[in-house]
Design a protein around this motif. Structure first.
Motif, mmCIF file in Angstrom:
data_model
loop_
_atom_site.group_PDB
_atom_site.id
_atom_site.type_symbol
_atom_site.label_atom_id
_atom_site.label_comp_id
_atom_site.label_asym_id
_atom_site.label_seq_id
_atom_site.Cartn_x
_atom_site.Cartn_y
_atom_site.Cartn_z
ATOM 1 N N UNK A 1 -5.845 22.705 -10.250
ATOM 2 C CA UNK A 1 -6.989 22.172 -9.493
ATOM 3 C C UNK A 1 -6.883 20.658 -9.373
ATOM 4 N N UNK A 2 -6.449 20.001 -10.447
ATOM 5 C CA UNK A 2 -6.288 18.551 -10.409
ATOM 6 C C UNK A 2 -5.230 18.152 -9.378
ATOM 7 N N UNK A 3 -4.168 18.922 -9.274
ATOM 8 C CA UNK A 3 -3.123 18.630 -8.291
ATOM 9 C C UNK A 3 -3.615 18.837 -6.861
ATOM 10 N N UNK A 4 -4.467 19.830 -6.660
ATOM 11 C CA UNK A 4 -5.044 20.055 -5.331
ATOM 12 C C UNK A 4 -5.924 18.874 -4.921
ATOM 13 N N UNK A 5 -6.748 18.399 -5.847
ATOM 14 C CA UNK A 5 -7.600 17.240 -5.556
ATOM 15 C C UNK A 5 -6.737 16.026 -5.230
ATOM 16 N N UNK A 6 -5.693 15.819 -6.016
ATOM 17 C CA UNK A 6 -4.789 14.692 -5.750
ATOM 18 C C UNK A 6 -4.185 14.798 -4.352
ATOM 19 N N UNK A 7 -3.731 15.990 -3.953
ATOM 20 C CA UNK A 7 -3.129 16.176 -2.632
ATOM 21 C C UNK A 7 -4.114 15.841 -1.519
ATOM 22 N N UNK A 8 -5.362 16.261 -1.679
ATOM 23 C CA UNK A 8 -6.376 15.982 -0.659
ATOM 24 C C UNK A 8 -6.620 14.477 -0.524
ATOM 25 N N UNK A 9 -6.744 13.806 -1.660
ATOM 26 C CA UNK A 9 -6.959 12.351 -1.632
ATOM 27 C C UNK A 9 -5.736 11.649 -1.059
ATOM 28 N N UNK A 10 -4.562 12.112 -1.423
ATOM 29 C CA UNK A 10 -3.321 11.503 -0.941
ATOM 30 C C UNK A 10 -3.218 11.563 0.583
ATOM 31 N N UNK B 1 -5.647 11.901 2.739
ATOM 32 C CA UNK B 1 -6.698 11.060 3.326
ATOM 33 C C UNK B 1 -6.310 9.586 3.298
ATOM 34 N N UNK B 2 -5.841 9.125 2.167
ATOM 35 C CA UNK B 2 -5.459 7.715 2.033
ATOM 36 C C UNK B 2 -4.272 7.380 2.935
ATOM 37 N N UNK B 3 -3.318 8.299 3.028
ATOM 38 C CA UNK B 3 -2.173 8.076 3.920
ATOM 39 C C UNK B 3 -2.630 7.881 5.361
ATOM 40 N N UNK B 4 -3.523 8.739 5.808
ATOM 41 C CA UNK B 4 -4.034 8.638 7.181
ATOM 42 C C UNK B 4 -4.745 7.307 7.407
ATOM 43 N N UNK B 5 -5.539 6.867 6.443
ATOM 44 C CA UNK B 5 -6.279 5.604 6.581
ATOM 45 C C UNK B 5 -5.313 4.432 6.673
ATOM 46 N N UNK C 1 0.833 -1.210 0.000
ATOM 47 C CA UNK C 1 0.000 0.000 0.000
ATOM 48 C C UNK C 1 0.864 1.255 0.000
ATOM 49 N N UNK C 2 1.957 1.215 0.755
ATOM 50 C CA UNK C 2 2.869 2.354 0.789
ATOM 51 C C UNK C 2 3.512 2.589 -0.573
ATOM 52 N N UNK C 3 3.866 1.508 -1.258
ATOM 53 C CA UNK C 3 4.442 1.639 -2.603
ATOM 54 C C UNK C 3 3.440 2.272 -3.566
ATOM 55 N N UNK C 4 2.188 1.844 -3.477
ATOM 56 C CA UNK C 4 1.154 2.410 -4.352
ATOM 57 C C UNK C 4 1.006 3.908 -4.097
ATOM 58 N N UNK D 1 7.604 3.950 7.965
ATOM 59 C CA UNK D 1 6.908 5.008 8.709
ATOM 60 C C UNK D 1 7.400 6.396 8.281
ATOM 61 N N UNK D 2 8.718 6.534 8.091
ATOM 62 C CA UNK D 2 9.261 7.815 7.642
ATOM 63 C C UNK D 2 8.748 8.151 6.243
ATOM 64 N N UNK D 3 8.638 7.150 5.394
ATOM 65 C CA UNK D 3 8.094 7.357 4.058
ATOM 66 C C UNK D 3 6.678 7.894 4.096
ATOM 67 N N UNK D 4 5.864 7.377 5.007
ATOM 68 C CA UNK D 4 4.481 7.846 5.132
ATOM 69 C C UNK D 4 4.415 9.331 5.500
ATOM 70 N N UNK D 5 5.382 9.816 6.266
ATOM 71 C CA UNK D 5 5.406 11.237 6.640
ATOM 72 C C UNK D 5 5.848 12.099 5.459
ATOM 73 N N UNK D 6 6.868 11.643 4.750
ATOM 74 C CA UNK D 6 7.482 12.457 3.701
ATOM 75 C C UNK D 6 6.640 12.550 2.426
ATOM 76 N N UNK D 7 5.850 11.525 2.136
ATOM 77 C CA UNK D 7 5.087 11.516 0.876
ATOM 78 C C UNK D 7 4.141 12.716 0.763
#
Length: 401
Positions: A354-363, A365-369, A208-211, A265-271
């Protein structure tokens, strides 16, 4: 033969295979203009790479167990040269789609066989060192192709036959022949050619982290250059793509000293942090922010996350390393393609930023989950501990009263 020679030659082969993958990246905009297509078409062509790679991983992940490690790597080198030749002969969006598909097939063949081969050369007790060499060689290759073309275009001027292409045409066939001459280290196995990837138990969070990480890299390689071109910063595309991968290579020795869980874990913070900085740079048209954000995401994607994940699946599947690598890359390349295509479609509808902003928001959210799910599975159930603690505490309170 000393181990240093086959290790070096194998690393060179893997570098060249992945060099071919992004060598055409700075010319995406030129191919799009040639065929008069938009951002969605560019991201579809970019993701066609995954269209060739995924079937290779899903169906041929165990091919090298049957025919040996050397032939798939040599074939991948030839495919890289053929794909690039096609772009020179017929420079268009359609050719880019076909070329990226061929490059995906080559990468799927080379990475699964190469990871297993490197471990066999060094020995299973040095699996993490083998993973480090493979990730280093492929990371350098993925980034160097784009940088070489960027430099070539800067020196030559606008052209559809940069010097980087010519270098690939010379090197790929020569290295393919050298690869076939390397010693065979694996034992022949009567395995089926068509073998599905394996997903070792307990490695879902690494996949999941790789994805997640590689979806960010995909955005940096496919979508960010379009915005740079629109902001008259297109000349920096090669450097941005190079940094998107090279900084991760520099971080791999650090990741090697960490446990796989800590590196992950460090990767999850930096992404998400890196992409937010990059997004700020694009939004404010500050190139320094774009470069810094790219470096941070690179450290996560090709540094801590990539090495930790590859080492973990290799350790957990010692008898099926090629297929386990295929399983990990299945996760990675789903992330590398689908979010990028979706962002390209959004860019055509709403605009690139705008597309990049949407991607950041989804990113985010998914990271937190993913992180919350991982913590719940790794922390032991507290019920029994709490029950014992309560029982002892109650006894102490009764004694006091």
């Amino acid at each position: 033969m000393s181990k240093l020679i086959p290790v070096s030659l194998l690393a060179l082969g893997l570098f060249t295979v992945t060099f071919a993958v992004n060598v055409q990246a700075p010319l995406y905009d030129a191919y799009a203009v040639e065929s008069e297509v938009g951002a969605t078409a560019v991201t579809v062509a970019f993701a066609a790479y995954v269209g060739g790679l995924m079937p290779t991983l899903l169906l041929l992940g165990g091919l090298s167990d049957r025919i040996g490690r050397r032939v798939p790597i040599a074939l991948a080198l030839i495919l890289g040269a053929v794909a690039t030749t096609l772009l020179v002969q017929v420079p268009s969006w359609t050719s880019l789609v076909v070329a990226r598909s061929l490059l995906g097939i080559g990468t799927g063949l080379a990475t699964t066989a190469g990871t297993a081969y490197m471990t066999e050369i060094l020995g299973s007790d040095r699996a993490k060192n083998a993973a480090l060499i493979v990730t280093s060689a492929t990371s350098l290759g993925f980034g160097s192709g784009a940088l070489a073309t960027g430099i070539s275009l800067g020196v030559q001027g606008p052209t559809l036959l940069p010097a980087s292409y010519i270098a690939l045409f010379v090197a790929a066939p020569l290295i393919a022949v050298i690869t076939l001459g390397l010693p065979r280290m694996d034992k022949p196995r009567s395995a089926s050619v068509l073998r599905l990837p394996v997903f070792p138990s307990g490695t879902w969070m690494f996949g999941a982290a790789m994805a997640l990480a590689w979806s960010t890299t995909g955005m940096t390689i496919a979508v960010v250059p379009l915005e740079l071109a629109a902001s008259d910063l297109g000349g920096w595309t090669g450097l941005v793509i190079f940094l998107a991968i090279f900084v991760g290579f520099l971080c791999q020795p650090i990741a090697r000293r960490m446990t796989n869980d800590r590196a992950l874990a460090l990767g999850f913070v930096l992404i998400p942090l890196g992409f937010l900085v990059l997004l700020a740079g694009v939004w404010l048209k500050i190139l320094a922010f774009v470069l810094v954000g790219t470096c941070i995401t690179s450290a996560a994607s090709y540094g801590f996350t990539y090495l930790a994940s590859l080492a973990e699946v290799s350790l957990r599947a010692p008898d099926d390393r090629a297929r386990a690598t295929a399983g990990l890359l299945t996760y990675a390349y789903f992330g590398f393609s689908l979010p990028v295509i979706a962002s390209g479609a959004l860019a055509d509808m709403l605009g690139l930023r705008s597309a990049m902003v949407v991607f950041a928001a989804v990113q985010i959210t998914v990271t937190a989950i993913i992180v919350l799910s991982w913590k719940r599975r790794t922390v032991p159930p507290a019920s029994a501990f709490d029950a014992g603690k309560c029982r002892d505490g109650c006894r102490e309170r009764k004694a006091i009263t």
